[in-house]
Design a protein around this motif. Structure first.
Motif, PDB file in Angstrom:
ATOM      1  N   TYR A 172       0.492  -1.032   0.246  1.00 51.44           N
ATOM      2  CA  TYR A 172      -0.042   0.311   0.098  1.00 51.44           C
ATOM      3  C   TYR A 172       0.765   0.984   0.171  1.00 51.44           C
ATOM      4  CZ  TYR A 172      -4.034  -3.211   1.798  1.00 51.44           C
ATOM      5  OH  TYR A 172      -4.037  -4.380   1.522  1.00 51.44           O
ATOM      6  N   SER A 203       2.833   2.664  -2.081  1.00 54.82           N
ATOM      7  CA  SER A 203       3.055   3.409  -3.127  1.00 54.82           C
ATOM      8  C   SER A 203       1.771   3.979  -3.712  1.00 54.82           C
ATOM      9  CB  SER A 203       3.680   2.727  -4.805  1.00 54.82           C
ATOM     10  OG  SER A 203       2.348   1.283  -5.425  1.00 54.82           O
ATOM     11  N   GLN A 204       0.542   3.911  -2.868  1.00 61.19           N
ATOM     12  CA  GLN A 204      -1.269   3.585  -4.025  1.00 61.19           C
ATOM     13  C   GLN A 204      -1.435   4.844  -2.762  1.00 61.19           C
ATOM     14  OE1 GLN A 204      -3.741   0.841  -2.095  1.00 61.19           O
ATOM     15  NE2 GLN A 204      -3.115  -0.780  -3.604  1.00 61.19           N
ATOM     16  N   GLN A 205      -2.145   6.164  -3.918  1.00 61.29           N
ATOM     17  CA  GLN A 205      -3.245   7.756  -2.856  1.00 61.29           C
ATOM     18  C   GLN A 205      -4.383   7.928  -3.750  1.00 61.29           C
ATOM     19  OE1 GLN A 205      -0.027  10.436  -4.196  1.00 61.29           O
ATOM     20  NE2 GLN A 205      -0.265   9.453  -6.432  1.00 61.29           N
ATOM     21  N   PHE A 206      -5.171   8.165  -2.852  1.00 62.66           N
ATOM     22  CA  PHE A 206      -6.056   8.825  -3.725  1.00 62.66           C
ATOM     23  C   PHE A 206      -5.890  10.274  -3.855  1.00 62.66           C
ATOM     24  CE2 PHE A 206      -8.049   5.867  -0.667  1.00 62.66           C
ATOM     25  CZ  PHE A 206      -8.832   6.119  -1.102  1.00 62.66           C
ATOM     26  N   MET A 207      -6.575   9.861  -5.483  1.00 66.79           N
ATOM     27  CA  MET A 207      -6.121  11.317  -6.576  1.00 66.79           C
ATOM     28  C   MET A 207      -8.130  11.753  -6.946  1.00 66.79           C
ATOM     29  SD  MET A 207      -3.776  10.330  -9.552  1.00 66.79           S
ATOM     30  CE  MET A 207      -3.854  11.867  -9.760  1.00 66.79           C
ATOM     31  N   LEU A 257      -8.494   5.730  -6.151  1.00 65.01           N
ATOM     32  CA  LEU A 257      -7.015   5.340  -5.748  1.00 65.01           C
ATOM     33  C   LEU A 257      -6.502   5.055  -6.566  1.00 65.01           C
ATOM     34  CD1 LEU A 257      -5.555   4.375  -3.041  1.00 65.01           C
ATOM     35  CD2 LEU A 257      -7.253   1.930  -3.093  1.00 65.01           C
ATOM     36  N   ASP A 288      -2.175   4.016  -7.590  1.00 60.82           N
ATOM     37  CA  ASP A 288      -0.787   3.003  -7.551  1.00 60.82           C
ATOM     38  C   ASP A 288       0.623   4.184  -8.441  1.00 60.82           C
ATOM     39  OD1 ASP A 288       0.432   1.732  -6.611  1.00 60.82           O
ATOM     40  OD2 ASP A 288       0.600  -0.160  -7.530  1.00 60.82           O
ATOM     41  N   SER A 289       1.112   4.180  -7.912  1.00 56.70           N
ATOM     42  CA  SER A 289       2.190   4.686  -8.793  1.00 56.70           C
ATOM     43  C   SER A 289       2.751   3.515  -9.388  1.00 56.70           C
ATOM     44  CB  SER A 289       3.347   5.166  -8.103  1.00 56.70           C
ATOM     45  OG  SER A 289       3.646   6.176  -8.714  1.00 56.70           O
ATOM     46  N   PHE A 335       0.750   6.168 -13.486  1.00 58.17           N
ATOM     47  CA  PHE A 335      -0.219   6.035 -12.200  1.00 58.17           C
ATOM     48  C   PHE A 335      -2.093   4.751 -12.687  1.00 58.17           C
ATOM     49  CE2 PHE A 335       0.875   9.906 -11.629  1.00 58.17           C
ATOM     50  CZ  PHE A 335       0.790   9.251  -9.464  1.00 58.17           C
TER      51      PHE A 335
END
Length: 70
Positions: free
Chosen positions: A20, A22-26, A34, A36-37, A43
Motif C-alpha cells: 500500500y 505506493s497507493q494514493q487517492f487523487m 485510488l 497505484d504509482s 498511475f
C-alpha cells in the motif's frame, strides 16, 4: 484445504503494508480514485470512488493514466 471461519481474512492472512506504500487517492478529470504509482507520471487505477455511473464508463480499474503537473 478449506478454512471455515467467521474471522476476517486480514486476521488470518496478514497483509504486507509495503503493497500500500505506493497507493494514493487523487482526483483525475473530476473523478475521485485510488491509484497505484507505476513510475514517474504514470498511475494505474485500483478503485474508482464515485457514485456517478458516467465515471465508470470513462475509467476502469487496471487502466493506466498519465498525470502531468500543471
Amino acid at each position: 484445504m478449506i478454512l471455515y471461519t467467521i474471522m476476517p481474512l486480514e486476521s488470518i492472512y496478514p497483509v504486507d503494508q509495503k503493497e500500500y506504500a505506493s497507493q494514493q487517492f487523487m482526483e483525475y478529470n473530476g473523478v475521485p480514485m485510488l491509484v497505484d504509482s507505476v513510475g514517474g507520471t504514470a498511475f494505474e487505477i485500483r478503485r474508482i470512488v464515485s457514485t456517478d455511473p458516467e465515471h465508470y464508463m470513462q475509467y476502469s480499474p487496471g487502466q493506466r493514466i498519465l498525470v502531468f503537473p500543471s
